[in-house]
Scaffold this motif. Structure first.
Motif, mmCIF file in Angstrom:
data_model
loop_
_atom_site.group_PDB
_atom_site.id
_atom_site.type_symbol
_atom_site.label_atom_id
_atom_site.label_comp_id
_atom_site.label_asym_id
_atom_site.label_seq_id
_atom_site.Cartn_x
_atom_site.Cartn_y
_atom_site.Cartn_z
ATOM 1 N N LYS A 198 45.299 16.070 69.395
ATOM 2 C CA LYS A 198 43.994 15.578 70.295
ATOM 3 C C LYS A 198 42.801 15.483 68.848
ATOM 4 O O LYS A 198 42.931 15.766 67.941
ATOM 5 N N LYS A 231 36.546 2.102 72.976
ATOM 6 C CA LYS A 231 37.410 1.462 74.087
ATOM 7 C C LYS A 231 37.657 -0.217 73.788
ATOM 8 O O LYS A 231 38.392 -0.759 74.218
ATOM 9 N N THR A 291 41.092 0.178 72.057
ATOM 10 C CA THR A 291 42.039 0.812 72.849
ATOM 11 C C THR A 291 41.682 1.489 74.006
ATOM 12 O O THR A 291 40.380 1.943 74.228
ATOM 13 N N ASN A 292 42.571 1.236 75.054
ATOM 14 C CA ASN A 292 42.195 1.853 76.353
ATOM 15 C C ASN A 292 42.803 3.038 76.540
ATOM 16 O O ASN A 292 42.376 4.048 77.252
ATOM 17 N N ASP A 293 43.238 3.910 75.436
ATOM 18 C CA ASP A 293 43.988 5.153 75.407
ATOM 19 C C ASP A 293 42.993 6.154 74.839
ATOM 20 O O ASP A 293 42.896 6.324 73.987
ATOM 21 N N GLU A 326 42.358 9.033 76.438
ATOM 22 C CA GLU A 326 43.074 10.479 76.865
ATOM 23 C C GLU A 326 43.261 11.330 75.350
ATOM 24 O O GLU A 326 43.756 10.816 74.619
ATOM 25 N N SER A 367 42.973 7.639 66.193
ATOM 26 C CA SER A 367 43.174 7.297 67.652
ATOM 27 C C SER A 367 44.586 6.674 67.979
ATOM 28 O O SER A 367 45.680 7.040 68.795
ATOM 29 N N ASP A 420 50.436 10.053 67.504
ATOM 30 C CA ASP A 420 51.919 10.391 67.639
ATOM 31 C C ASP A 420 52.321 11.038 66.196
ATOM 32 O O ASP A 420 53.475 11.554 66.346
#
Length: 137
Positions: free
Chosen positions: A3, A21, A24-26, A28, A102, A106
């Motif tokens: 995170k 934004k 990236t739209n992610d 979360e 961001s 992963d």
């Protein structure tokens, strides 16, 4: 997936997240806490609550702070770094490091912090060093 928490003076953290934004739209797993007029104690309490919401053991937490030695940074060191495992704090947050961090969530947090630091340094470029199109002819 680690995170990200952006901590800054004022509304900068929220503005950086909003600007992200565009790339990236992610969003979360990306959290923000800003130090405002309500004071340091209020900031500390909001920070603690946000960490409780976003921290997952074993996943990692990357804290991007605005100023080394500033209240948001110092509070994170005291309230997060020394109390949770797998937490990294980088100061000097800017849009390039936020985008890169961001997009690499992963990855293993410990493996990429040096790359993020180097990337942030490389994102600062003096335009006079770029030369002009006349130089290329």
């Amino acid at each position: 997936m680690y995170k990200i928490m952006i901590v800054t003076h004022g509304n900068m953290a929220a503005s950086l997240k909003e600007t992200l934004k565009m790339f990236t739209n992610d969003l979360e797993g990306i959290h923000t806490v800003g130090l405002n007029e309500s004071g340091v104690e209020n900031f500390r309490e909001r920070l603690k609550k946000e960490v409780e919401i976003c921290y997952e053991e074993g996943k990692g937490l990357l804290v991007l702070a605005d100023l080394f030695g500033g209240t948001p940074f110092n509070t994170c060191v005291l309230e997060i770094k020394n109390k949770y495992e797998n937490v990294e704090i980088i100061t000097g947050v800017n849009l390039p490091i936020l985008i890169e961090s961001s997009l690499q969530r992963d990855s293993n947090l410990k493996d990429i912090v040096k790359d993020l630091q180097q990337s942030a340094k490389e994102s600062i470029v003096l335009t006079e060093c770029l030369g002009s199109s006349e130089d290329e002819d």
